[in-house]
Write a protein that holds these residues in place. Structure first.
Motif, PDB file in Angstrom:
ATOM      1  N   UNK A  44       0.756  -0.966  -0.094  1.00  8.03           N
ATOM      2  CA  UNK A  44      -0.114   0.029   0.043  1.00  8.03           C
ATOM      3  C   UNK A  44       0.709   1.233   0.259  1.00  8.03           C
ATOM      4  N   UNK A  45       0.209   2.504  -0.489  1.00  8.66           N
ATOM      5  CA  UNK A  45       1.099   3.565  -0.574  1.00  8.66           C
ATOM      6  C   UNK A  45       0.613   4.518   0.583  1.00  8.66           C
ATOM      7  N   UNK A  46       1.497   4.848   1.549  1.00 12.39           N
ATOM      8  CA  UNK A  46       0.809   5.617   2.764  1.00 12.39           C
ATOM      9  C   UNK A  46       0.442   6.985   2.240  1.00 12.39           C
ATOM     10  N   UNK A  47       0.565   7.436   1.170  1.00 10.69           N
ATOM     11  CA  UNK A  47       0.166   8.792   0.466  1.00 10.69           C
ATOM     12  C   UNK A  47      -1.240   8.895   0.331  1.00 10.69           C
ATOM     13  N   UNK A  48      -1.721   7.385   0.081  1.00 12.85           N
ATOM     14  CA  UNK A  48      -3.080   7.177  -0.402  1.00 12.85           C
ATOM     15  C   UNK A  48      -3.862   6.852   0.702  1.00 12.85           C
ATOM     16  N   UNK A  49      -3.498   6.579   1.927  1.00 10.80           N
ATOM     17  CA  UNK A  49      -4.224   5.831   3.001  1.00 10.80           C
ATOM     18  C   UNK A  49      -4.933   6.797   3.970  1.00 10.80           C
TER      19      UNK A  49
END
Lengths: 335, 335
Positions: free
Chosen positions: B263-268
């Motif tokens: 997962x990309x934390x910038x989209x979480x």
């Protein structure tokens, strides 16, 4: 603590006594503040120069389409009416939908079309919104929440606490059709007659009378019906009431269907009905003004508040009987 | 019409591109008005002397309790933050609960206790409410809607449309922990490290900076995370943006867990994070003021808006790549 059960029952959502117990024992007990604790249909919030009204309602009606309305019409009318009975002018509605994965998008479109039509009729815009989707089986098709805000732009001060003994109770029309229409549709009861939901935005009707001096308060009749509403006002005002059974407008089809089903139309939900409590001297003026509006043609004086503590029905044969708040769950998911 | 599917997908509730398509193609298309169509976090409603902000959000988070928070804390923080980023001062929250028949009343009490604690922290009251109960299996435990209203009592005018190229983007702390905390709890992933939801009411932090001249707008980062929010601002303002990857605060545990899960934390999702867009000349003042607040200690400048149309990431090795809005469904039911 008046909540006896360890678990939530359907009756806790009935709008009657169990709902009141849950609200008092959990929500009010923990969250109490000066505004919340008034428990009127709208909260009144002030800053130094302005008073605004705020209200919220979730709509979980099943089925979502029924004769006379649908969840879309309902979610606009309910919020418009809650704000309007406070005396404020509604100025914005928020719309939050929770949708079940897999719902046919054309169903959503029909609902939003109905919201459009009803908000146009009421002359108010949907100003903000939220959309959530949950997995199939985790919500029943679609639930909607609307909140509303209104400005107090007229010099009115309505509150249940203004009600005094001798004040007259006026209703704008026939009771009981909404709950029966939903029940009939949900259970395929095949009830005959023209049983349609009365869902209607009443801000026009209300603004035609709200500046008549002598109006103490108004209340819209939703879950729990007429008698639950009268009991709520009585409780807050510390007075009793007498309702004249024969003066309460009930259509023939609602009356027969209620007889067959063993339901009392005075406790069945409405979505386009209000009671107006008014100084006796001003009752005629309020009544005649209401009757000129399309949603007030059958307006009637149905009773008055008394110095007793109880709400009573004067029956058509002249006797009286107690008419307490509905205690349990009568018809679930009717709004 | 950009909606290809005939049925609602989980992705329509993701907060990303599918949600935007649904909102534009159904809600905005039918319900459009000057206020709704701004699509900012709060609607701004005016009468002749007062401006108020209004917002709504439903909370369907699963599970309802998770490290760092619960549905009660969430439903207060989300609404407080939506009103606060508009520049208004929150003055009332409505609380509408839809409960599944059979829910243990002690669970409801825990949630209401959390609402009490969080609303006390935020200094705002629950002013009105609604309670519905539906049959077992027709809703997943409990869904909550909160709406909020606020007064514009300070001389501020925040809007995505104020954003110009060269403006600086500041964030108040580390991203990605909320979505991961919920996911970890729901799926028993057993992720190590201290992954807790960041859910927090940011009205105090925001009021410490909101009168600094040069602030264009603020936005809270919820579903869709940091990059979805930056894309939304870019789209409205008609500008692009560059985000410096190495300057965006991410905790070690979130960074490792995201790597493991792909997962990309910038989209979480976050529930206690905002971006503040500010004139470059005022960036230092905003940054140092934010860092003095407990919810702004790790505030950082993370990028700026550009004359491009696209949102780009400048990676830690110096290259750039496109960072579009999240398109489908990443993590369902995280708020």
């Amino acid at each position: 603590m008046s909540i006896k059960s360890k678990n939530i029952l359907l009756g806790h959502g009935s709008g009657g006594k169990l709902t009141n117990d849950l609200i008092n024992d959990i929500f009010i007990k923990k969250l109490s503040n000066k505004i919340l604790s008034t428990l009127e249909d709208s909260a009144v919030i002030k800053n130094n120069k302005t008073r605004i009204a705020m209200t919220t309602d979730s709509y979980v009606v099943d089925p979502i389409f029924f004769p006379g309305g649908d969840i879309g019409r309902l979610c606009v009318c309910g919020t418009v009416n809650d704000i309007s009975v406070s005396g404020a002018t509604i100025c914005g509605i928020s719309l939050a939908v929770i949708i079940e994965e897999g719902l046919d998008i054309s169903i959503l479109e029909r609902i939003v079309e109905s919201i459009k039509k009803t908000s146009k009729e009421a002359g108010v815009g949907i100003v903000t919104g939220d959309t959530k989707v949950v997995e199939k089986g985790k919500v029943d098709k679609i639930f909607i929440n609307t909140a509303g805000v209104g400005f107090f732009d007229k010099d009115v001060d309505f509150s249940y606490k203004n009600v005094k003994k001798g004040d007259v109770i006026i209703i704008n029309g026939e009771v009981g059709s909404h709950g029966l229409a939903v029940l009939n549709e949900r259970n395929n009861l095949g009830l005959c007659g023209d049983i349609k939901s009365d869902a209607a935005p009443l801000n026009g009707l209300i603004s035609s009378i709200r500046e008549i001096k002598g109006i103490r308060c108004m209340k819209d009749l939703t879950r729990g019906g007429l008698l639950t509403a009268i009991n709520e006002i009585s409780e807050f005002a510390g007075v009793g009431a007498v309702i004249d059974e024969k003066n309460v407008p009930v259509s023939r089809s609602v009356s027969s269907a209620s007889d067959v089903l063993g339901l009392d139309p005075f406790y069945i939900a409405n979505e386009g009905k209000i009671v107006v409590v008014v100084d006796r001297k001003k009752a005629d003026e309020v009544l005649s003004t209401m009757r000129r509006h399309k949603y007030g043609k059958k307006a009637s004086v149905i009773g008055s508040f008394t110095s007793d503590k109880a709400v009573m029905i004067r029956t058509s044969i002249g006797s009286t009987r107690l008419a307490p708040m509905a205690s349990g769950e009568q018809l679930p998911r009717i709004c």
